[in-house]
Write an enzyme that holds these catalytic residues in place. Structure first.
Site, mmCIF file in Angstrom:
data_model
loop_
_atom_site.group_PDB
_atom_site.id
_atom_site.type_symbol
_atom_site.label_atom_id
_atom_site.label_comp_id
_atom_site.label_asym_id
_atom_site.label_seq_id
_atom_site.Cartn_x
_atom_site.Cartn_y
_atom_site.Cartn_z
ATOM 1 N N SER A 98 0.819 -1.212 0.000
ATOM 2 C CA SER A 98 0.000 0.000 0.000
ATOM 3 C C SER A 98 0.856 1.267 0.000
ATOM 4 O O SER A 98 1.622 1.505 -0.933
ATOM 5 C CB SER A 98 -0.953 -0.043 1.192
ATOM 6 O OG SER A 98 -1.904 0.980 1.132
ATOM 7 N N ASP A 132 -2.437 6.356 -3.578
ATOM 8 C CA ASP A 132 -1.275 5.734 -2.935
ATOM 9 C C ASP A 132 -0.804 4.569 -3.792
ATOM 10 O O ASP A 132 -1.289 4.366 -4.911
ATOM 11 C CB ASP A 132 -1.599 5.305 -1.500
ATOM 12 C CG ASP A 132 -2.578 4.147 -1.436
ATOM 13 O OD1 ASP A 132 -3.356 3.973 -2.392
ATOM 14 O OD2 ASP A 132 -2.572 3.420 -0.425
#
EC number: 5.4.2.10
Length: 452
Positions: free
Chosen positions: A104, A245
């Site tokens: 992530s 992200d």
């Protein structure tokens, strides 16, 4: 059987690449165990396997492929794609399991593994615990016989399928013609699909953070470092900036003045829009304990409820499913819109904001700031050894602070699910009180950490 987990955290398995638990051995064993756990019936079983742009993704991917094949599962590889794309395609293709290899928003040296069930939702604690049990078990005689070993193939149109899926969430009557948008993909998994979707909807697109090289994911870019996006919006005279992200399951927005719009404001905007259109399910939205009290007051004015959960999009989704609510998210930018998907999707959330802007006609700075946040400060304290939150002095200090803030604000203490950090958050109407309280609380936690 209990569901105490050893490897899985709040968002899959995560760690430094090539160091336990993010090793080839663990990844292969996980593939075998998950493959066995999700083998049901006599049909040919399959798993969809995606990743972000980290160099270590090749290593983890290859190990997991070997594990799944040895368990008798066919593997469909899709390469770098956003996490929400994996969730969507797992369900669309009727796969038995979906896997996203990503850490992530973490630095490139980390990696992680997220698993999705055939319904496209992240696995339950019980499923993860049962997979861990299998990883520790003797699998002799349980793996595939030679003629039943799985096959691996690549789905070449996976990116196109996700792009069309994302575009379908944007109102058909609207276009982005005449809009100039800066998109920062954090040199991550959305570097191709997000700019393409915006361009195909009519926007002029300025790309940054779209040149991944394996080691620059999230490096001074994306939603965790939005300074470059804010500067680019002003420099290009853009209407809006979008920061994703590394795996594109979260989003932040920059308005035309280069000022950042966080997840709480995004939740407020989508909730207001959907409430007006009669699309808001459950007359409420779901957010976490970190969301600002200003959001809560704004929603009260709309007669929309706010359900709070622990931090982590999986807890947000669990609450949404239990209470039939279709909007949920986090201040950090995770946005879950279950009318369109089963997990956080930064691109889809951004398209909902753009739809409001197109219909309203006013600048983002006027449309996207719906409430004044309470002064709020979040500070991290790194620790080693024992959990500092269990120390008597921390418990005592916490009780003292909560008594002081009663009726005036909130204190949230929590451990990160992915790093050895305690996160200290305080909010109150008095900014000076916020600063003082955070400093005092962090000082006590730091002292405990230094004692080991």
């Amino acid at each position: 059987m209990g569901c105490t987990k050893r490897l899985f955290g709040t968002d899959g398995i995560r760690g430094t690449a090539n160091i336990a638990p993010m090793t080839v051995e663990v990844a292969q064993r996980l593939g075998q165990a998950a493959g066995l756990r999700f083998t049901r019936g006599e049909h040919r079983h399959s798993v969809l396997l995606g990743k972000d742009t980290r160099l270590s993704g090749y290593m983890i991917e290859s190990a997991m492929v070997a594990g799944f094949l040895s368990a008798g599962m066919d593997v469909t590889l899709v390469g770098p794609l956003p996490t929400p794309a994996i969730a969507m395609l797992t369900r669309s293709l009727r796969a038995d399991l979906g896997v996203m290899i990503s850490a992530s928003h973490n630095p490139f040296g980390d990696n992680g593994i997220k698993l999705f069930g055939p319904d496209g939702f992240k696995l339950s604690d019980q499923d993860e615990s049962e997979i861990e049990d299998l990883m520790e078990a003797d699998l002799t005689g349980r793996l595939a016989t030679p003629e039943k070993i799985g096959r691996a193939s690549r789905l070449n149109d996976a990116a196109g399928r996700y792009i069309e899926g994302a575009k379908s969430t944007f109102p058909r009557k609207l276009r982005l013609d005449g809009m100039k948008i800066v998109i920062d993909c954090a040199n991550g998994s959305a570097y191709r699909v997000a700019p393409t979707a915006l361009w195909e909807l009519g926007a002029e697109v300025i790309r940054i953070g779209c040149t991944p090289d394996g080691v620059n994911i999230n490096e001074q870019c994306g939603s965790t470092h939005p300074e470059a996006l804010c500067a680019a919006v002003v420099a290009h005279g853009a209407h809006l900036g979008i920061a994703l992200d590394g795996d594109a399951d979260r989003v932040l927005i920059a308005d035309e003045t280069g000022h950042l719009i966080d997840g709480d404001q995004i939740l407020a905007l989508i909730a207001q829009s959907w409430a007006r259109e009669g699309r808001l399910a459950g007359d409420a939205i779901v957010a976490t304990v970190m969301s600002n009290m200003g959001l809560e007051r704004f929603l009260d004015g709309l007669k929309v409820g706010l359900e709070r959960t622990a931090v982590g999009d999986r807890y947000v989704v669990e609450c949404m499913r239990a209470k039939n609510i279709n909007i949920g998210g986090e201040q950090s930018g995770h946005m879950v819109l279950t009318d369109f998907g089963t997990t956080g999707d930064g691109l889809t959330a951004a398209l909902q904001i753009l739809a409001v802007l197109v219909e309203d006609g006013r600048p983002a700075s006027q449309v996207c700031r719906l409430f004044t946040p309470f002064p709020q400060k979040l500070q991290n304290v790194r620790f080693s050894g024992r959990d500092p939150l269990t120390a008597d002095c921390v418990i005592s200090k916490r009780a003292e602070v909560e008594k002081t803030l009663q009726g005036r604000g909130r204190l949230v203490l929590r451990k990160s699910g992915t790093e050895p950090l305690v996160r200290v958050m305080v909010e109150a109407e008095d900014a000076a009180l916020v600063q003082e309280t955070v400093a005092d609380m962090c000082k006590v936690i730091q002292a405990v950490s230094e004692q080991g």
